[in-house]
Design an enzyme around this catalytic site. Sequence first.
Site, PDB file in Angstrom:
ATOM      1  N   HIS A  16      52.781  53.659  43.159  1.00 34.40           N
ATOM      2  CA  HIS A  16      51.797  52.565  42.909  1.00 34.40           C
ATOM      3  C   HIS A  16      51.483  51.826  41.304  1.00 34.40           C
ATOM      4  CE1 HIS A  16      47.632  50.275  43.684  1.00 34.40           C
ATOM      5  NE2 HIS A  16      47.251  51.293  42.818  1.00 34.40           N
TER       6      HIS A  16
ATOM      7  N   GLU B 168      35.312  53.537  41.660  1.00 33.49           N
ATOM      8  CA  GLU B 168      36.168  54.444  42.096  1.00 33.49           C
ATOM      9  C   GLU B 168      36.643  55.617  41.233  1.00 33.49           C
ATOM     10  OE1 GLU B 168      38.732  50.190  42.917  1.00 33.49           O
ATOM     11  OE2 GLU B 168      38.831  51.551  41.345  1.00 33.49           O
TER      12      GLU B 168
ATOM     13  N   ARG C 269      46.206  56.362  34.122  1.00 33.93           N
ATOM     14  CA  ARG C 269      45.654  55.245  34.691  1.00 33.93           C
ATOM     15  C   ARG C 269      44.255  55.216  34.816  1.00 33.93           C
ATOM     16  NH1 ARG C 269      44.657  50.253  38.249  1.00 33.93           N
ATOM     17  NH2 ARG C 269      45.874  51.503  39.595  1.00 33.93           N
TER      18      ARG C 269
ATOM     19  N   HIS D 156      49.634  56.331  43.967  1.00 38.89           N
ATOM     20  CA  HIS D 156      47.988  55.933  44.620  1.00 38.89           C
ATOM     21  C   HIS D 156      47.522  57.474  45.281  1.00 38.89           C
ATOM     22  CE1 HIS D 156      44.813  54.326  46.387  1.00 38.89           C
ATOM     23  NE2 HIS D 156      44.650  53.990  45.078  1.00 38.89           N
TER      24      HIS D 156
ATOM     25  N   ARG E  71      42.631  59.812  39.456  1.00 39.93           N
ATOM     26  CA  ARG E  71      43.879  60.011  40.597  1.00 39.93           C
ATOM     27  C   ARG E  71      45.297  61.105  40.762  1.00 39.93           C
ATOM     28  NH1 ARG E  71      45.167  52.981  40.936  1.00 39.93           N
ATOM     29  NH2 ARG E  71      43.090  52.616  41.932  1.00 39.93           N
TER      30      ARG E  71
END
Length: 546
Positions: free
Chosen positions: A351, A115, A386, A244, A290
């Site tokens: 998110h 990811e 994160r 997100h 992100r």
Amino acid sequence: MEHEFDFLVIGSGIAGLTFALKAASMGTVAIVTKKDKLETSTNYAQGGIASALGPDDSFDLHIQDTLAAGDGLCKREIVELVVRSAPERIKELVEWGVEFTRRGDGPLEFDLGREGGHSRNRIVHAQDMTGQAIEKALIRAAEKHPNITIFENTFAIDLIVEYEGFRIGDILRNQRKTCWGVYALRRESSEVDVFLAKATVLCTGGAGKVYLYTSNPDVATGDGLAMAYRAGARLANLEFVQFHPTCLYHPKAKNFLISEAVRGEGGRLIDRHGRPFMHKYHPLGDLAFRDVVARAIDTEMKQSGDDCVFLDITHRGRDFLIKRFPNIYQKCLSLGIDMAKEPIPVVPAAHYMCGGIQTDSFGRTSIERAYAIGECACTGLHGANRLASNSLLEAVVFAHQAYLDIAANAESLKKVKFPDVKSLDNPFRTALEANQSEMVFIAHNWDVIRKIMWNYVGIVRRDKRLELAQNHIAQIRREIEEHMPNIPLNTDALELRNLSLVAQLIVSCALKRKESRGLHYNLDHPKKDDEKWQKDTIIVRDNESE
């Protein structure tokens, strides 16, 4: 009604269930959850759990990726603790019955995905329904344990806290705060029950519903953050809200996430003309962090005037997509989108809360006998942003840390005697006779708060917009305090109370930070300022803030 347990867990996601299963070996455990036990953010987590298990990977690489994502605010000792604990905690989940997708028969031979922000394939997953697989396995284990009792449809209102301190003017300076449990509204009886415990663990998840567009379930209203703040706990870094990048954009799709793993498997973000754009924003392109990807999509949409962008993975073929992403594939197909033939329309959505109730390395809050783990906690792992799939890992690691701390003090806990709750302040009435017509007040203000937060406190911010949000939300909170006595004590009213407070706290933290770092991007302060702001933003009740 009054209930007494050795341990009280608020929330039934991965953090709460993991702690409960461990603590049950030492005494009785109550799990209080405000809706169905499966209605948690864990259940909706698609991606997986990050762990350095591949032959080309290492703890040091995972640590470096986490620190890079956190943009200077991660606590290195916490990052090292979590990353190095990952294999053992994943083995434990397997022992409890979680079936991850495998590539071999060895104990840790899993199919590893990638990811955004990860330099290696290290995402342990159960196809694209990892959270659901974990949640169901842990629930089964908890239901079988004789020492665990689950109270569904039970809304924790506030912590029961004993204060020892003094006042200076109007400000209460508490030398000591001790938590003894919670007051909770039982839906079936419409009465407030008392849950007493020798240790209370907040595992209440995040606060995504404070925004108009979110990937979170309806239960994510920041209840733990609000309860902790009202009780006098220290909160940190609430300005860092992770959006997100890829939530499915469709009028019939509510909160459905298109996992970052789709980009990890080669999916590319494109505009409506089919042109890729992420290369313009970051060297990692579609696998950038992100915050970078969400801002890039936001910029593209504002420049083009389009309502969404698109995620294209058609080149991987139907057979691969059905095997790797069965849940996403079927959901898209049910809405008339064949992801094997056409790109998926996506938009950013709120998110994950990277800030929360500040804790130490054992999940202890600034209130004695109160712990916080999972998304409601700020442990120092995530910093300003994160890294993908570090959240489920953080939850299981800190559930174990809290268990270790309590186990080390097990003998002294046996001697603990509960105080007389009647001697403590109980602000909640059990009589529910009130004007039902006032309920329209809840729906109206819920919508207003979420629109204010989306428009003024979103992906890209400005001081003036933050100040407008602060003023609007302050007015709404005054109205809530004025009208709450006229509204029946119910979960909708209690959620509005919590949601409005969390919105206020997010704005307050965002106004404090005069720089741009990680998830907090302010056009009036576009540069990062390590000299002044490489520190946590702390907020405490009664003006005791830093």
